[in-house]
Enzyme design. Structure first.
Site, mmCIF file in Angstrom:
data_model
loop_
_atom_site.group_PDB
_atom_site.id
_atom_site.type_symbol
_atom_site.label_atom_id
_atom_site.label_comp_id
_atom_site.label_asym_id
_atom_site.label_seq_id
_atom_site.Cartn_x
_atom_site.Cartn_y
_atom_site.Cartn_z
ATOM 1 N N LYS A 123 -11.590 32.948 -67.483
ATOM 2 C CA LYS A 123 -11.776 33.969 -68.160
ATOM 3 C C LYS A 123 -12.476 34.070 -69.494
ATOM 4 C CE LYS A 123 -7.114 35.479 -67.419
ATOM 5 N NZ LYS A 123 -5.295 36.096 -68.040
ATOM 6 N N ASN B 160 -5.483 32.012 -71.787
ATOM 7 C CA ASN B 160 -4.837 31.315 -70.760
ATOM 8 C C ASN B 160 -5.921 31.327 -70.215
ATOM 9 O OD1 ASN B 160 -4.304 33.651 -69.011
ATOM 10 N ND2 ASN B 160 -2.392 33.628 -69.547
ATOM 11 N N ARG C 25 -1.639 29.120 -57.881
ATOM 12 C CA ARG C 25 -0.607 29.874 -58.775
ATOM 13 C C ARG C 25 -0.115 28.031 -59.318
ATOM 14 N NH1 ARG C 25 -0.417 34.679 -60.355
ATOM 15 N NH2 ARG C 25 1.557 34.818 -61.690
ATOM 16 N N GLU D 43 -7.183 42.633 -54.554
ATOM 17 C CA GLU D 43 -8.206 41.869 -56.133
ATOM 18 C C GLU D 43 -9.778 41.708 -54.869
ATOM 19 O OE1 GLU D 43 -5.346 41.304 -59.261
ATOM 20 O OE2 GLU D 43 -5.978 39.801 -58.244
ATOM 21 N N TYR E 202 -7.477 45.491 -64.416
ATOM 22 C CA TYR E 202 -5.525 45.379 -64.674
ATOM 23 C C TYR E 202 -5.370 46.540 -64.592
ATOM 24 C CZ TYR E 202 -7.242 40.884 -65.805
ATOM 25 O OH TYR E 202 -7.323 39.211 -66.000
ATOM 26 N N ARG F 45 -3.281 25.959 -67.422
ATOM 27 C CA ARG F 45 -3.258 26.482 -68.621
ATOM 28 C C ARG F 45 -2.058 25.677 -69.244
ATOM 29 N NH1 ARG F 45 -0.939 31.834 -65.481
ATOM 30 N NH2 ARG F 45 -2.771 33.126 -65.748
ATOM 31 N N THR G 158 1.938 31.446 -67.256
ATOM 32 C CA THR G 158 1.425 32.187 -67.595
ATOM 33 C C THR G 158 0.904 31.982 -69.395
ATOM 34 O OG1 THR G 158 1.234 34.229 -66.013
ATOM 35 C CG2 THR G 158 1.207 34.367 -68.525
ATOM 36 N N PHE H 14 0.865 45.693 -73.634
ATOM 37 C CA PHE H 14 0.216 43.953 -73.958
ATOM 38 C C PHE H 14 -2.028 44.663 -73.120
ATOM 39 C CE2 PHE H 14 1.981 42.605 -70.191
ATOM 40 C CZ PHE H 14 1.160 42.818 -69.132
ATOM 41 N N HIS I 188 -7.701 33.815 -64.390
ATOM 42 C CA HIS I 188 -6.650 34.778 -63.451
ATOM 43 C C HIS I 188 -5.924 34.533 -62.513
ATOM 44 C CE1 HIS I 188 -4.936 38.740 -62.060
ATOM 45 N NE2 HIS I 188 -6.199 38.533 -61.185
#
Length: 143
Positions: A11, A114, A87, A128, A51, A104, A93, A59, A117
């Site tokens: 990100k 964070n 993950r 995706e 998203y 993270r 998260t 959010f 993604h």
């Protein structure tokens, strides 16, 4: 375990803090291979579409604003159990709840910023990946 593909995004906070290499090192140490990658600046329309599943959540607007605030690094990861493995490497998260040694926990500054993604399931990963890459842009790597 089956070889899978998953989508990952470093990100704007991770790109802005020059953490791409650190994030990639962690993927590779976990046995994941980067088989497609590109740096890009998301438009508002792209971020809203990507998203869109979160559109009704409180959010959503802040997430879109954050995701268009700077360049992102988008990549396809491949490997055995790639979705779950990615993950695990990312961590929870909320960085305060993430296990030590995860991206993270070690690198993120907040739940909003964070660093990464990652797709959460096989159907999500397929959707995706197709959002960002044509099949011909993905280069499977030999084991």
């Amino acid at each position: 375990m089956a070889v899978e593909r998953t989508l990952s995004i470093v990100k704007p906070d991770g790109v802005g803090r020059n953490l791409i290499g650190d994030v990639y090192r962690r993927f590779e140490q976990a046995g994941l291979k980067v088989v497609a990658a590109r740096m890009m600046q998301l438009s508002q329309a792209e971020a809203e579409s990507f998203y869109g599943v979160h559109r009704e959540r409180g959010f959503f607007k802040d997430l879109v604003k954050f995701m268009i605030s700077g360049p992102v690094m988008v990549q396809v990861l491949e490997g055995e159990g790639a979705i779950a493995k990615n993950r695990d490497v990312m961590g929870a998260t909320d960085p305060k709840k993430a296990d030590k040694g995860t991206i993270r926990a070690d690198l993120a500054t907040s739940i909003d910023e964070n660093i990464v993604h990652g797709s959460d399931a096989a159907d999500t990963a397929a959707r995706e990946i197709a959002f960002f890459f044509r099949e011909t842009e993905i280069c499977p790597r030999k084991r």
